[in-house]
Write a protein that holds these residues in place. Structure first.
Motif, PDB file in Angstrom:
ATOM      1  N   SER A  22       0.838  -1.210   0.000  1.00  0.00           N
ATOM      2  CA  SER A  22       0.000   0.000   0.000  1.00  0.00           C
ATOM      3  C   SER A  22       0.868   1.252   0.000  1.00  0.00           C
ATOM      4  CB  SER A  22      -0.918   0.012   1.234  1.00  0.00           C
ATOM      5  OG  SER A  22      -1.760  -1.113   1.224  1.00  0.00           O
ATOM      6  N   PHE A  23       1.951   1.220   0.800  1.00  0.00           N
ATOM      7  CA  PHE A  23       2.882   2.359   0.857  1.00  0.00           C
ATOM      8  C   PHE A  23       3.499   2.614  -0.517  1.00  0.00           C
ATOM      9  CE2 PHE A  23       7.374   3.581   1.098  1.00  0.00           C
ATOM     10  CZ  PHE A  23       7.251   4.851   1.640  1.00  0.00           C
ATOM     11  N   ASN A  24       3.943   1.548  -1.167  1.00  0.00           N
ATOM     12  CA  ASN A  24       4.580   1.705  -2.480  1.00  0.00           C
ATOM     13  C   ASN A  24       3.600   2.141  -3.552  1.00  0.00           C
ATOM     14  OD1 ASN A  24       7.511   0.971  -2.314  1.00  0.00           O
ATOM     15  ND2 ASN A  24       6.666  -0.849  -1.359  1.00  0.00           N
ATOM     16  N   PHE A  25       2.346   1.746  -3.413  1.00  0.00           N
ATOM     17  CA  PHE A  25       1.324   2.212  -4.363  1.00  0.00           C
ATOM     18  C   PHE A  25       1.101   3.715  -4.200  1.00  0.00           C
ATOM     19  CE2 PHE A  25      -3.184   3.064  -5.404  1.00  0.00           C
ATOM     20  CZ  PHE A  25      -3.130   2.773  -6.766  1.00  0.00           C
ATOM     21  N   LEU A  26       1.012   4.166  -2.944  1.00  0.00           N
ATOM     22  CA  LEU A  26       0.878   5.608  -2.682  1.00  0.00           C
ATOM     23  C   LEU A  26       2.122   6.353  -3.151  1.00  0.00           C
ATOM     24  CD1 LEU A  26      -0.735   5.537   0.884  1.00  0.00           C
ATOM     25  CD2 LEU A  26      -1.860   6.104  -1.280  1.00  0.00           C
ATOM     26  N   PHE A  27       3.275   5.717  -2.981  1.00  0.00           N
ATOM     27  CA  PHE A  27       4.552   6.254  -3.431  1.00  0.00           C
ATOM     28  C   PHE A  27       4.512   6.464  -4.943  1.00  0.00           C
ATOM     29  CE2 PHE A  27       9.369   5.539  -3.663  1.00  0.00           C
ATOM     30  CZ  PHE A  27       9.643   6.782  -3.132  1.00  0.00           C
ATOM     31  N   TRP A  28       3.980   5.488  -5.659  1.00  0.00           N
ATOM     32  CA  TRP A  28       3.852   5.545  -7.121  1.00  0.00           C
ATOM     33  C   TRP A  28       2.921   6.691  -7.528  1.00  0.00           C
ATOM     34  CZ3 TRP A  28      -0.299   4.807 -10.525  1.00  0.00           C
ATOM     35  CH2 TRP A  28       0.061   4.631 -11.864  1.00  0.00           C
ATOM     36  N   LEU A  29       1.800   6.831  -6.816  1.00  0.00           N
ATOM     37  CA  LEU A  29       0.862   7.921  -7.111  1.00  0.00           C
ATOM     38  C   LEU A  29       1.519   9.286  -6.859  1.00  0.00           C
ATOM     39  CD1 LEU A  29      -2.513   6.632  -5.584  1.00  0.00           C
ATOM     40  CD2 LEU A  29      -1.896   6.776  -8.007  1.00  0.00           C
ATOM     41  N   ALA A  30       2.291   9.380  -5.764  1.00  0.00           N
ATOM     42  CA  ALA A  30       2.987  10.633  -5.452  1.00  0.00           C
ATOM     43  C   ALA A  30       3.975  10.985  -6.559  1.00  0.00           C
ATOM     44  CB  ALA A  30       3.709  10.515  -4.116  1.00  0.00           C
ATOM     45  N   GLY A  31       4.667   9.957  -7.082  1.00  0.00           N
ATOM     46  CA  GLY A  31       5.601  10.179  -8.188  1.00  0.00           C
ATOM     47  C   GLY A  31       4.903  10.733  -9.406  1.00  0.00           C
ATOM     48  N   GLY A  32       3.710  10.206  -9.688  1.00  0.00           N
ATOM     49  CA  GLY A  32       2.926  10.719 -10.813  1.00  0.00           C
ATOM     50  C   GLY A  32       2.559  12.173 -10.615  1.00  0.00           C
ATOM     51  N   GLY A  33       2.216  12.541  -9.363  1.00  0.00           N
ATOM     52  CA  GLY A  33       1.870  13.925  -9.065  1.00  0.00           C
ATOM     53  C   GLY A  33       3.051  14.863  -9.224  1.00  0.00           C
ATOM     54  N   VAL A  34       4.221  14.437  -8.717  1.00  0.00           N
ATOM     55  CA  VAL A  34       5.444  15.245  -8.832  1.00  0.00           C
ATOM     56  C   VAL A  34       5.808  15.455 -10.302  1.00  0.00           C
ATOM     57  CG1 VAL A  34       7.938  15.239  -8.425  1.00  0.00           C
ATOM     58  CG2 VAL A  34       6.380  14.597  -6.583  1.00  0.00           C
ATOM     59  N   MET A  35       5.751  14.365 -11.091  1.00  0.00           N
ATOM     60  CA  MET A  35       6.092  14.456 -12.508  1.00  0.00           C
ATOM     61  C   MET A  35       5.085  15.342 -13.254  1.00  0.00           C
ATOM     62  SD  MET A  35       7.139  11.379 -15.109  1.00  0.00           S
ATOM     63  CE  MET A  35       5.548  10.561 -15.094  1.00  0.00           C
ATOM     64  N   ALA A  36       3.810  15.256 -12.853  1.00  0.00           N
ATOM     65  CA  ALA A  36       2.769  16.067 -13.501  1.00  0.00           C
ATOM     66  C   ALA A  36       3.015  17.556 -13.293  1.00  0.00           C
ATOM     67  CB  ALA A  36       1.391  15.679 -12.958  1.00  0.00           C
ATOM     68  N   VAL A  37       3.440  17.940 -12.075  1.00  0.00           N
ATOM     69  CA  VAL A  37       3.736  19.353 -11.798  1.00  0.00           C
ATOM     70  C   VAL A  37       4.880  19.844 -12.682  1.00  0.00           C
ATOM     71  CG1 VAL A  37       4.623  20.970 -10.067  1.00  0.00           C
ATOM     72  CG2 VAL A  37       2.866  19.322  -9.441  1.00  0.00           C
ATOM     73  N   GLY A  38       5.925  19.008 -12.819  1.00  0.00           N
ATOM     74  CA  GLY A  38       7.066  19.377 -13.660  1.00  0.00           C
ATOM     75  C   GLY A  38       6.679  19.519 -15.121  1.00  0.00           C
ATOM     76  N   ILE A  39       5.904  18.544 -15.635  1.00  0.00           N
ATOM     77  CA  ILE A  39       5.482  18.580 -17.043  1.00  0.00           C
ATOM     78  C   ILE A  39       4.569  19.768 -17.294  1.00  0.00           C
ATOM     79  CG2 ILE A  39       4.122  17.365 -18.799  1.00  0.00           C
ATOM     80  CD1 ILE A  39       5.192  14.732 -17.610  1.00  0.00           C
ATOM     81  N   TRP A  40       3.647  20.019 -16.358  1.00  0.00           N
ATOM     82  CA  TRP A  40       2.728  21.158 -16.486  1.00  0.00           C
ATOM     83  C   TRP A  40       3.494  22.471 -16.574  1.00  0.00           C
ATOM     84  CZ3 TRP A  40       1.640  24.722 -12.278  1.00  0.00           C
ATOM     85  CH2 TRP A  40       0.646  25.662 -12.598  1.00  0.00           C
ATOM     86  N   THR A  41       4.517  22.614 -15.741  1.00  0.00           N
ATOM     87  CA  THR A  41       5.339  23.834 -15.762  1.00  0.00           C
ATOM     88  C   THR A  41       6.038  24.006 -17.111  1.00  0.00           C
ATOM     89  OG1 THR A  41       5.726  23.672 -13.374  1.00  0.00           O
ATOM     90  CG2 THR A  41       7.247  25.054 -14.640  1.00  0.00           C
TER      91      THR A  41
END
Length: 235
Positions: A22-41
């Motif tokens: 469960s932790f690693n799944f949330l970790f994966w989702l967090a990574g998607g969010g971080v990458m999305a902010v960078g791509i959006w910028t």
């Protein structure tokens, strides 16, 4: 006759595995969010990056994209390592965690440093960029960025509309008698820039420099917060 008994894992071990999954799944989702902010910028605001002389703003966003991608890979690797119980995968997992830590802290530090020097950079470079490169061959990206800036933020010129009097393009025949670019107009039409009256063009105190500075500072706060905050949440 021997009876084959399947070796069963203790209940606590099974619960721990699912907790780690469960932790690693949330970790994966967090990574998607971080990458999305960078791509959006980089994608949505890439035009404005061309108006900056320093590459620190873009570098911070690229680092976030890279860190986000590594986080997502690490999340998948963590899930595999948890269920397969392979030490080699676990070693790679912890090495990637260290890389993520360093990248996200670096992104946050770069954002903070650039936050401190942004005002001085804009004062020194934005006016020159707008007056020397607007509507010049090989600088089409600057022209697009300036037009978008003036229309989106409802401003005209770096410090004021009078800055355009020093423009290479405005002084040339190509301007067709314009006093400011058409993108300064409240209702942009062909040759509307011939009139620089406040009823026709945007007259904003501080010009576009104050608008662009506020916009970039807000985004630097987001980049810095995401970079440092995502690490703190995992600590």
């Amino acid at each position: 006759m021997g009876v084959y008994e399947e070796k069963k894992e203790p209940c606590g071990t099974i619960c721990l595995k699912y907790l780690l999954f469960s932790f690693n799944f949330l970790f994966w989702l967090a990574g998607g969010g971080v990458m999305a902010v960078g791509i959006w910028t980089l994608v949505e605001k890439s035009d404005y990056i061309s108006l900056l002389s320093s590459k620190t703003y873009a570098a911070s966003a690229y680092i976030l994209v890279l860190a986000g991608a590594i986080v997502m890979v690490t999340g998948v690797l963590g899930c595999c390592a948890t269920f397969k119980e392979q030490r080699r995968l676990l070693r790679v997992y912890f090495v990637l965690l260290l890389c993520i830590f360093l990248l996200e802290i670096l992104s946050g530090i770069l954002a903070y440093i650039y936050y401190q020097q942004l005002n001085e950079e804009l004062k020194q470079n934005l006016r020159e960029t707008m007056t020397q490169k607007y509507e010049q061959s090989s600088h089409e990206h600057v022209t697009r960025a300036v037009d978008k800036l003036q229309q989106e933020f409802k401003c005209c010129g770096s410090n004021s509309s009078s800055d355009w009097a020093e423009s290479v393009w405005i002084r040339s025949r190509d301007a067709e008698g314009r006093m400011v670019p058409d993108s300064c107009c409240k209702t942009p039409t062909h040759l509307c820039g011939r009139r620089d009256h406040p009823s026709n063009i945007y007259k904003v105190e501080g010009g576009c420099i104050t608008k662009l500075e506020k916009f970039i500072l807000d985004h630097l706060k987001i980049i810095g917060a995401v970079g440092v905050g995502s690490h703190v949440c995992r600590s």
